[in-house]
Design an enzyme around this catalytic site. Structure first.
Site, short mmCIF file in Angstrom:
data_model
loop_
_atom_site.label_atom_id
_atom_site.label_comp_id
_atom_site.label_asym_id
_atom_site.label_seq_id
_atom_site.Cartn_x
_atom_site.Cartn_y
_atom_site.Cartn_z
N ASP A 16 0.85 -1.20 0.00
CA ASP A 16 0.00 0.00 0.00
C ASP A 16 0.88 1.25 0.00
OD1 ASP A 16 -2.40 -1.44 -0.04
OD2 ASP A 16 -2.34 -1.73 2.12
N LYS A 38 0.28 -8.06 -2.84
CA LYS A 38 -1.00 -7.47 -3.27
C LYS A 38 -0.76 -6.06 -3.76
CE LYS A 38 -4.48 -5.95 -0.48
NZ LYS A 38 -5.02 -4.68 -0.97
N ASP A 70 -5.64 -6.12 -6.64
CA ASP A 70 -6.84 -5.79 -5.86
C ASP A 70 -7.49 -4.53 -6.44
OD1 ASP A 70 -8.74 -5.73 -3.88
OD2 ASP A 70 -7.40 -4.97 -2.33
N LEU A 71 -8.16 -4.71 -7.58
CA LEU A 71 -8.78 -3.55 -8.24
C LEU A 71 -10.27 -3.47 -7.96
CD1 LEU A 71 -7.08 -3.39 -11.76
CD2 LEU A 71 -6.41 -2.28 -9.64
N LYS A 72 -10.85 -4.49 -7.36
CA LYS A 72 -12.29 -4.49 -7.01
C LYS A 72 -13.14 -3.99 -8.18
CE LYS A 72 -11.53 -3.94 -2.03
NZ LYS A 72 -10.09 -3.63 -1.95
N LEU A 73 -13.12 -4.74 -9.27
CA LEU A 73 -13.82 -4.31 -10.48
C LEU A 73 -15.34 -4.38 -10.31
CD1 LEU A 73 -11.82 -6.06 -13.36
CD2 LEU A 73 -11.45 -3.81 -12.33
N HIS A 74 -16.01 -3.40 -10.89
CA HIS A 74 -17.48 -3.43 -10.95
C HIS A 74 -17.91 -2.45 -12.03
CE1 HIS A 74 -21.60 -3.80 -9.97
NE2 HIS A 74 -21.72 -2.64 -9.38
N ASP A 75 -18.56 -2.97 -13.09
CA ASP A 75 -19.00 -2.12 -14.20
C ASP A 75 -20.07 -2.90 -14.94
OD1 ASP A 75 -19.05 -0.26 -16.44
OD2 ASP A 75 -17.01 0.32 -15.89
N ILE A 76 -20.46 -2.44 -16.11
CA ILE A 76 -21.44 -3.23 -16.86
C ILE A 76 -20.79 -4.55 -17.28
CG2 ILE A 76 -22.79 -1.24 -17.66
CD1 ILE A 76 -21.37 -1.60 -20.41
N THR A 79 -18.05 -4.67 -20.05
CA THR A 79 -16.77 -4.04 -19.70
C THR A 79 -16.00 -4.92 -18.73
OG1 THR A 79 -17.76 -1.88 -20.04
CG2 THR A 79 -15.75 -1.93 -18.73
N THR A 125 -15.50 -3.73 4.12
CA THR A 125 -15.49 -3.72 5.59
C THR A 125 -15.64 -2.30 6.14
OG1 THR A 125 -13.12 -3.86 5.43
CG2 THR A 125 -14.26 -5.86 6.07
N ARG A 186 -3.23 -8.98 12.58
CA ARG A 186 -2.24 -8.29 13.41
C ARG A 186 -1.54 -9.30 14.31
NH1 ARG A 186 -2.86 -5.21 10.15
NH2 ARG A 186 -3.49 -3.04 10.20
N GLN A 195 -7.99 -0.95 11.53
CA GLN A 195 -8.70 -2.21 11.41
C GLN A 195 -9.51 -2.44 12.69
OE1 GLN A 195 -9.02 -3.88 8.77
NE2 GLN A 195 -7.16 -3.88 7.55
N ARG A 216 0.57 -3.03 7.01
CA ARG A 216 1.39 -2.21 7.91
C ARG A 216 2.23 -2.95 8.94
NH1 ARG A 216 -3.68 1.53 8.80
NH2 ARG A 216 -4.58 -0.52 8.32
O1 C5P Z 1 -2.08 -2.51 6.69
P1 C5P Z 1 -3.11 -3.60 6.79
O2 C5P Z 1 -2.56 -4.93 7.23
O3 C5P Z 1 -4.33 -3.17 7.57
O4 C5P Z 1 -3.56 -3.81 5.27
C1 C5P Z 1 -4.59 -4.67 4.91
C2 C5P Z 1 -4.79 -4.66 3.42
O5 C5P Z 1 -5.97 -5.39 3.14
C3 C5P Z 1 -4.98 -3.29 2.81
O6 C5P Z 1 -4.41 -3.34 1.49
C4 C5P Z 1 -6.47 -3.13 2.73
O7 C5P Z 1 -6.88 -2.30 1.69
C5 C5P Z 1 -6.89 -4.57 2.44
N1 C5P Z 1 -8.26 -4.90 2.80
C6 C5P Z 1 -8.78 -4.73 4.08
N2 C5P Z 1 -10.09 -5.08 4.34
C7 C5P Z 1 -10.83 -5.61 3.38
C8 C5P Z 1 -10.32 -5.81 2.10
C9 C5P Z 1 -9.02 -5.44 1.86
O8 C5P Z 1 -8.09 -4.27 4.97
N3 C5P Z 1 -12.06 -6.01 3.64
#
Ligand code: C5P
Length: 240
Positions: A16, A38, A70-76, A79, A125, A186, A195, A216
Site C-alpha cells: 500500500d 498485493k 486488488d482492483l475491485k472491479l465493478h461495471d457493466i 466491460t 469492511t 495483526r 482495522q 502495515r
Molecule cells: O495494513 P493492513 O494490514 O491493515 O492492510 C490490509 C490490506 O488489506 C490493505 O491493502 C487493505 O486495503 C486490504 N483490505 C482490508 N479489508 C478488506 C479488504 C481489503 O483491509 N475487507
C-alpha cells in the site's frame, strides 16, 4: 477440494504505497522471504507512464513472485468481461471483483480458460448497516455478506475476501471449496490502526483462512524482513 497453498505462499504482503519506487524498495528488503504481493488501486495508479504499479506487477511476475491485483472491479458486464480477459493475459494470481451477480458472471466469462483466480468482495469492511440502508439495501451487513458469498459460490467464483471472524460461518455455508483470503491480521501486540476486527496470523489460519493479507505490520515495521519472517514462522507452526 481447493488446493492447500504452500505455507510460505499463505502470507500476501499488501504493497500500500503511492510510489512504485518505495514499493520496489520494500520488495527488495523482503527478498526471498516473500513470494506473494498485493497491489491495490493506490499503487496501480501511482507513478507515471514509465514506472507504475502495473509495471511493478509485471516485474514481480518476471521474478517468479505471485501478484494479487486488488482492483475491485465493478461495471457493466461487457466491460467487466473484457477487462478481466485483458488482465487474465498478464500472469496475475488473484483479481478482486465486487460480488454483484452480473459482475461475477461477466468476470468468470472473462477469465475462462486462464489461470487467473477471481476473489469476490462481498461487502466492503468500511461499510456498516447504516451505510447499506443509506445506499438503498434492505439487508444488514451480515445478511448481505452471506447472500453474496452464496451467490459467488453458486457462480463458481474461486474465493472471497473476508475477516477471519467470518471464516468459520462461511466455511459451513460454502464448504471447503472456496478460497478464503483474510485481511485485518495483526501479530500479537501490533497496533490495530484503522482495522476494527483483527485476528492474529495463527488464529486466522486456525479459523480456516487460506491466505492472509498483511500490510502495515510488515511495511511499517522497523525491520520488515524480520517481521515477515516472524509471521511466516507463526503461519508454518499453525499449518503443521
Ligand atoms: O495494513 P493492513 O494490514 O491493515 O492492510 C490490509 C490490506 O488489506 C490493505 O491493502 C487493505 O486495503 C486490504 N483490505 C482490508 N479489508 C478488506 C479488504 C481489503 O483491509 N475487507
Amino acid at each position: 477440494m481447493r488446493e492447500k497453498p504452500k505455507s510460505s505462499d499463505r502470507l500476501i504482503v499488501a504493497l500500500d504505497f503511492s510510489d512504485p519506487v518505495r514499493a520496489q524498495d520494500l520488495v527488495e528488503q523482503l527478498g526471498s522471504a516473500i513470494s506473494f504481493y498485493k497491489i491495490g488501486l493506490e499503487l496501480a495508479c501511482s507513478g507515471d507512464g514509465s514506472n507504475n504499479g502495473f509495471a511493478l506487477a509485471d516485474r514481480l511476475i518476471a521474478q517468479g513472485k505471485k501478484v494479487f491485483l486488488d482492483l475491485k472491479l465493478h461495471d457493466i458486464p461487457n466491460t467487466v468481461m473484457r477487462a478481466t480477459a485483458e488482465l487474465a493475459r498478464r500472469g496475475y494470481e488473484f483479481l478482486t471483483i465486487h460480488a454483484y451477480p452480473p459482475t461475477m458472471a461477466a468476470a468468470k466469462e472473462g477469465v475462462a480458460g486462464t489461470t487467473l483466480k477471481l476473489l469476490a468482495v462481498t461487502v466492503l469492511t468500511a461499510y456498516d448497516d447504516a451505510d447499506l440502508t443509506a445506499a438503498g439495501y434492505g439487508f444488514s451487513v451480515q445478511d448481505l455478506v452471506a447472500r453474496r458469498a452464496a451467490q459467488a459460490w453458486g457462480l463458481g467464483i474461486d474465493g472471497i475476501v473476508l475477516s477471519a471472524a467470518e471464516v468459520p460461518a462461511l466455511r459451513l455455508m460454502v464448504g471447503g471449496e472456496m478460497l478464503m483470503v483474510t485481511p485485518g491480521i495483526r501479530p500479537a501486540g501490533a497496533a490495530a490502526g484503522d482495522q476494527k476486527r483483527v485476528a492474529t496470523p495463527a488464529s486466522a489460519i486456525a479459523a480456516g483462512a487460506d491466505y492472509l493479507v498483511i500490510g502495515r505490520p510488515i511495511t511499517e515495521a522497523p525491520d520488515p524482513r524480520a517481521s515477515a519472517e516472524a509471521i511466516l514462522t507463526e503461519i508454518a507452526a499453525t499449518d503443521a
